[in-house]
Structures are given as C-alpha cells and as structure tokens.
Write a protein that holds these residues in place. Structure first.
Motif, PDB file in Angstrom:
ATOM      1  N   GLN A  51      48.260  12.772  45.017  1.00  0.00           N
ATOM      2  CA  GLN A  51      49.106  13.347  43.963  1.00  0.00           C
ATOM      3  C   GLN A  51      50.565  12.878  44.023  1.00  0.00           C
ATOM      4  OE1 GLN A  51      48.279  17.533  44.684  1.00  0.00           O
ATOM      5  NE2 GLN A  51      46.729  17.536  43.073  1.00  0.00           N
ATOM      6  N   PRO A  52      50.818  11.565  44.113  1.00  0.00           N
ATOM      7  CA  PRO A  52      52.212  11.088  44.082  1.00  0.00           C
ATOM      8  C   PRO A  52      52.857  11.413  42.743  1.00  0.00           C
ATOM      9  CG  PRO A  52      50.675   9.275  43.769  1.00  0.00           C
ATOM     10  CD  PRO A  52      49.834  10.456  44.136  1.00  0.00           C
ATOM     11  N   GLY A  53      54.124  11.839  42.790  1.00  0.00           N
ATOM     12  CA  GLY A  53      54.862  12.145  41.573  1.00  0.00           C
ATOM     13  C   GLY A  53      54.652  13.545  41.053  1.00  0.00           C
ATOM     14  N   ASP A  54      53.710  14.296  41.625  1.00  0.00           N
ATOM     15  CA  ASP A  54      53.492  15.674  41.175  1.00  0.00           C
ATOM     16  C   ASP A  54      54.609  16.585  41.676  1.00  0.00           C
ATOM     17  OD1 ASP A  54      51.228  15.044  39.807  1.00  0.00           O
ATOM     18  OD2 ASP A  54      49.888  16.371  40.931  1.00  0.00           O
ATOM     19  N   ILE A  55      54.774  17.699  41.003  1.00  0.00           N
ATOM     20  CA  ILE A  55      55.783  18.696  41.367  1.00  0.00           C
ATOM     21  C   ILE A  55      55.116  19.770  42.220  1.00  0.00           C
ATOM     22  CG2 ILE A  55      57.296  20.498  40.459  1.00  0.00           C
ATOM     23  CD1 ILE A  55      57.694  18.652  37.996  1.00  0.00           C
ATOM     24  N   CYS A  56      55.775  20.145  43.292  1.00  0.00           N
ATOM     25  CA  CYS A  56      55.180  21.116  44.219  1.00  0.00           C
ATOM     26  C   CYS A  56      56.275  21.896  44.938  1.00  0.00           C
ATOM     27  CB  CYS A  56      54.285  20.408  45.235  1.00  0.00           C
ATOM     28  SG  CYS A  56      55.202  19.302  46.338  1.00  0.00           S
ATOM     29  N   PHE A  57      55.838  22.865  45.731  1.00  0.00           N
ATOM     30  CA  PHE A  57      56.714  23.563  46.663  1.00  0.00           C
ATOM     31  C   PHE A  57      56.593  22.904  48.037  1.00  0.00           C
ATOM     32  CE2 PHE A  57      55.732  27.209  43.722  1.00  0.00           C
ATOM     33  CZ  PHE A  57      57.019  27.361  43.244  1.00  0.00           C
ATOM     34  N   PRO A  58      57.583  23.083  48.914  1.00  0.00           N
ATOM     35  CA  PRO A  58      57.434  22.586  50.282  1.00  0.00           C
ATOM     36  C   PRO A  58      56.236  23.264  50.951  1.00  0.00           C
ATOM     37  CG  PRO A  58      59.717  23.237  49.852  1.00  0.00           C
ATOM     38  CD  PRO A  58      58.896  23.724  48.692  1.00  0.00           C
ATOM     39  N   GLY A  59      55.519  22.508  51.757  1.00  0.00           N
ATOM     40  CA  GLY A  59      54.376  23.101  52.452  1.00  0.00           C
ATOM     41  C   GLY A  59      53.454  22.047  53.006  1.00  0.00           C
ATOM     42  N   GLY A  60      52.391  22.511  53.687  1.00  0.00           N
ATOM     43  CA  GLY A  60      51.445  21.575  54.270  1.00  0.00           C
ATOM     44  C   GLY A  60      50.346  22.282  55.021  1.00  0.00           C
ATOM     45  N   ARG A  61      49.497  21.481  55.652  1.00  0.00           N
ATOM     46  CA  ARG A  61      48.354  21.994  56.396  1.00  0.00           C
ATOM     47  C   ARG A  61      48.816  22.791  57.615  1.00  0.00           C
ATOM     48  NH1 ARG A  61      43.674  18.758  55.717  1.00  0.00           N
ATOM     49  NH2 ARG A  61      42.681  20.041  57.342  1.00  0.00           N
ATOM     50  N   VAL A  62      48.042  23.822  57.951  1.00  0.00           N
ATOM     51  CA  VAL A  62      48.315  24.637  59.133  1.00  0.00           C
ATOM     52  C   VAL A  62      47.734  23.932  60.350  1.00  0.00           C
ATOM     53  CG1 VAL A  62      47.906  26.855  60.275  1.00  0.00           C
ATOM     54  CG2 VAL A  62      48.301  26.777  57.794  1.00  0.00           C
ATOM     55  N   GLU A  63      48.579  23.626  61.334  1.00  0.00           N
ATOM     56  CA  GLU A  63      48.124  22.973  62.551  1.00  0.00           C
ATOM     57  C   GLU A  63      47.601  24.002  63.544  1.00  0.00           C
ATOM     58  OE1 GLU A  63      51.249  20.611  64.130  1.00  0.00           O
ATOM     59  OE2 GLU A  63      51.297  19.218  62.441  1.00  0.00           O
ATOM     60  N   LEU A  64      46.747  23.535  64.461  1.00  0.00           N
ATOM     61  CA  LEU A  64      46.175  24.433  65.465  1.00  0.00           C
ATOM     62  C   LEU A  64      47.251  25.063  66.339  1.00  0.00           C
ATOM     63  CD1 LEU A  64      42.988  22.499  66.644  1.00  0.00           C
ATOM     64  CD2 LEU A  64      43.066  24.690  65.479  1.00  0.00           C
ATOM     65  N   THR A  65      48.350  24.329  66.547  1.00  0.00           N
ATOM     66  CA  THR A  65      49.406  24.837  67.415  1.00  0.00           C
ATOM     67  C   THR A  65      50.332  25.828  66.706  1.00  0.00           C
ATOM     68  OG1 THR A  65      50.745  22.897  66.840  1.00  0.00           O
ATOM     69  CG2 THR A  65      49.429  22.769  68.856  1.00  0.00           C
ATOM     70  N   ALA A  66      50.173  25.983  65.401  1.00  0.00           N
ATOM     71  CA  ALA A  66      51.052  26.896  64.654  1.00  0.00           C
ATOM     72  C   ALA A  66      50.677  28.344  64.968  1.00  0.00           C
ATOM     73  CB  ALA A  66      50.928  26.647  63.160  1.00  0.00           C
ATOM     74  N   PRO A  67      51.646  29.186  65.296  1.00  0.00           N
ATOM     75  CA  PRO A  67      51.331  30.589  65.607  1.00  0.00           C
ATOM     76  C   PRO A  67      50.831  31.365  64.399  1.00  0.00           C
ATOM     77  CG  PRO A  67      53.709  30.224  65.580  1.00  0.00           C
ATOM     78  CD  PRO A  67      53.078  28.882  65.477  1.00  0.00           C
ATOM     79  N   ASN A  68      51.254  30.966  63.185  1.00  0.00           N
ATOM     80  CA  ASN A  68      50.830  31.661  61.972  1.00  0.00           C
ATOM     81  C   ASN A  68      51.211  30.800  60.763  1.00  0.00           C
ATOM     82  OD1 ASN A  68      53.689  32.286  61.403  1.00  0.00           O
ATOM     83  ND2 ASN A  68      53.465  33.783  63.062  1.00  0.00           N
ATOM     84  N   PRO A  69      50.674  31.117  59.571  1.00  0.00           N
ATOM     85  CA  PRO A  69      51.009  30.322  58.382  1.00  0.00           C
ATOM     86  C   PRO A  69      52.492  30.356  58.015  1.00  0.00           C
ATOM     87  CG  PRO A  69      48.982  31.555  58.014  1.00  0.00           C
ATOM     88  CD  PRO A  69      49.564  32.060  59.303  1.00  0.00           C
ATOM     89  N   GLU A  70      53.178  31.466  58.309  1.00  0.00           N
ATOM     90  CA  GLU A  70      54.612  31.535  57.998  1.00  0.00           C
ATOM     91  C   GLU A  70      55.378  30.451  58.750  1.00  0.00           C
ATOM     92  OE1 GLU A  70      58.343  34.456  59.021  1.00  0.00           O
ATOM     93  OE2 GLU A  70      56.529  35.422  58.238  1.00  0.00           O
ATOM     94  N   TYR A  71      55.005  30.237  59.988  1.00  0.00           N
ATOM     95  CA  TYR A  71      55.645  29.181  60.777  1.00  0.00           C
ATOM     96  C   TYR A  71      55.438  27.827  60.110  1.00  0.00           C
ATOM     97  CZ  TYR A  71      56.407  25.866  64.577  1.00  0.00           C
ATOM     98  OH  TYR A  71      56.838  24.790  65.323  1.00  0.00           O
ATOM     99  N   THR A  72      54.225  27.592  59.610  1.00  0.00           N
ATOM    100  CA  THR A  72      53.925  26.324  58.940  1.00  0.00           C
ATOM    101  C   THR A  72      54.785  26.145  57.700  1.00  0.00           C
ATOM    102  OG1 THR A  72      51.653  26.293  59.756  1.00  0.00           O
ATOM    103  CG2 THR A  72      52.119  25.005  57.759  1.00  0.00           C
ATOM    104  N   ALA A  73      54.916  27.210  56.895  1.00  0.00           N
ATOM    105  CA  ALA A  73      55.720  27.117  55.675  1.00  0.00           C
ATOM    106  C   ALA A  73      57.168  26.749  56.014  1.00  0.00           C
ATOM    107  CB  ALA A  73      55.666  28.442  54.913  1.00  0.00           C
ATOM    108  N   LYS A  74      57.716  27.358  57.049  1.00  0.00           N
ATOM    109  CA  LYS A  74      59.095  27.052  57.439  1.00  0.00           C
ATOM    110  C   LYS A  74      59.198  25.647  58.037  1.00  0.00           C
ATOM    111  CE  LYS A  74      61.823  30.188  59.127  1.00  0.00           C
ATOM    112  NZ  LYS A  74      62.452  31.242  59.975  1.00  0.00           N
ATOM    113  N   ARG A  75      58.248  25.284  58.898  1.00  0.00           N
ATOM    114  CA  ARG A  75      58.299  23.969  59.539  1.00  0.00           C
ATOM    115  C   ARG A  75      58.222  22.851  58.509  1.00  0.00           C
ATOM    116  NH1 ARG A  75      53.247  23.160  61.445  1.00  0.00           N
ATOM    117  NH2 ARG A  75      52.943  21.747  59.671  1.00  0.00           N
ATOM    118  N   GLU A  76      57.325  22.989  57.545  1.00  0.00           N
ATOM    119  CA  GLU A  76      57.190  21.948  56.523  1.00  0.00           C
ATOM    120  C   GLU A  76      58.445  21.856  55.652  1.00  0.00           C
ATOM    121  OE1 GLU A  76      54.754  19.711  55.947  1.00  0.00           O
ATOM    122  OE2 GLU A  76      53.742  20.347  57.785  1.00  0.00           O
ATOM    123  N   THR A  77      59.057  22.990  55.368  1.00  0.00           N
ATOM    124  CA  THR A  77      60.291  22.993  54.572  1.00  0.00           C
ATOM    125  C   THR A  77      61.412  22.292  55.334  1.00  0.00           C
ATOM    126  OG1 THR A  77      59.630  25.069  53.508  1.00  0.00           O
ATOM    127  CG2 THR A  77      61.954  24.459  53.368  1.00  0.00           C
TER     128      THR A  77
END
Length: 203
Positions: A51-77
């Motif tokens: 999806q190059p060129g598409d509009i989105c919010f910051p974010g990404g896949r949740v890694e195994l080492t992530a303590p929770n999805p909130e951490y992922t949202a902040k890390r990707e941002t």
C-alpha cells in the motif's frame, strides 16, 4: 523416521517468530495547530511494497517482545515520526478491530506535543499532514460496498475436484468508508478506525 519428538521440535521452532501473529497497533495522534485540535496522518512511502502512497495512522505489527499493544503503538510512532517517547501521551484505547484478512488492530488515541520536532523516517513515511478534528465531526464519510471472493487459478486440479466453479465466487461483502478532505482521501481500515473515534467523541 518421523517421530512425535521431531514433530514437536519443528512446531516449536516455527513458533519462535519475531511477531505476534495477526496483531497490530496504531495511534491516532492529536496535535494542536493554530489553537485547534488536529489529527495527524501519514502518507506511506513509495518505497514500501504494501500500500505505498496510502494514508494511514502511525502503527505496526506487535512484536513478541512488546509488553502490550500500547507499547507497540508508541514505539511505531516514535520510529516513524522521529519524536521522543515523552512527547506522546496516551488518552485511551478504542475497541479493537478485526480487519478483513483477520488482522486484529488495537487503536489508541494520544497527543503529541508539537509538529516542530518531527524527523520523518522516509523509508516508511513520505509525508504527514493534519486535519481538524472538528471537520470530521461535521462531515460524515461516504460509503461503498466491497465484495470479497475467490477464483481458482489455472493450475487448479478441476479433474479431481469436479464440483468447483472456475468463475469468481463471492464469499462476503463489507462496507468501505471514504473521507475526502481537499485533495486527500482517507479510506479503508484507517477511515473505519477514524469513524469509530469520531462516533465515540461525538457521544
């Protein structure tokens, strides 16, 4: 010779992946622009395969080492916008979404302090822009219907699976939403998450 021990070993090896299957997290970043609350959006880099060129919010896949999805949202941002963790304040979480292909999306709403210190990761982000939150409150999205289906390829063995049609077959359908703001079109999953956010704060 195949043994239970070999089967167990191979399955456990496959489970040792970097990402949690089918989970992702995004942040809906709110920033003050000219004394008005805006939502920040990203345009995906043309270097990306998906999806190059598409509009989105910051974010990404949740890694195994992530303590929770909130951490992922902040890390990707942090990685995509090039800002410090302490510039992000999480306000809350929206209900999770299950996307068409089964991906579970965890959306979070938060604020970022300013646009002045952004250092975009251009491998992932082409550019950013903002739209006033108030605009979305007064402008509902357009909608259309998307069909989801399947069609066997030319190498499908119709000679042994004789009851399978060679044509496209509809499996399901779902609504697709579109926000058009000036020359920007926000649609698909991003528009769906955005619509849920606006419905929540409108209440």
């Amino acid at each position: 010779m195949i043994t239970i021990e070999n089967i167990t070993k191979q399955i456990q090896k496959k489970q040792a992946t970097k990402f949690v299957d089918n989970k992702a997290a995004v942040l809906l970043p709110i920033v003050e622009v000219n004394h008005q609350l805006h939502l920040l959006f990203q345009v995906r880099s043309e270097k990306l395969k998906w999806q190059p060129g598409d509009i989105c919010f910051p974010g990404g896949r949740v890694e195994l080492t992530a303590p929770n999805p909130e951490y992922t949202a902040k890390r990707e941002t942090v990685e995509e916008l090039g800002i410090a963790y302490n510039q992000i304040t999480i306000l809350g979480q929206l209900p999770k979404f299950i996307a068409t292909l089964g991906m579970i999306i965890y959306p979070f709403v938060g604020t970022i302090n300013s646009l002045n210190d952004l250092q975009l990761n251009h491998d992932e982000v082409e550019q950013i822009f903002t739209i006033p939150v108030e605009w979305f409150i007064h402008n509902r999205p357009m909608s259309a219907t998307m069909f989801v289906g399947h069609k066997p390829a030319d190498d499908f063995p119709f000679n042994i699976i004789t009851n399978r049609s060679q044509s496209w077959q509809k499996r399901s359908e779902h609504p697709v939403y579109f926000y058009q703001y000036r020359n920007r079109v926000i649609w698909g999953l991003t528009a769906q998450i955005l619509m849920r956010f606006i419905e929540t704060i409108r209440e």
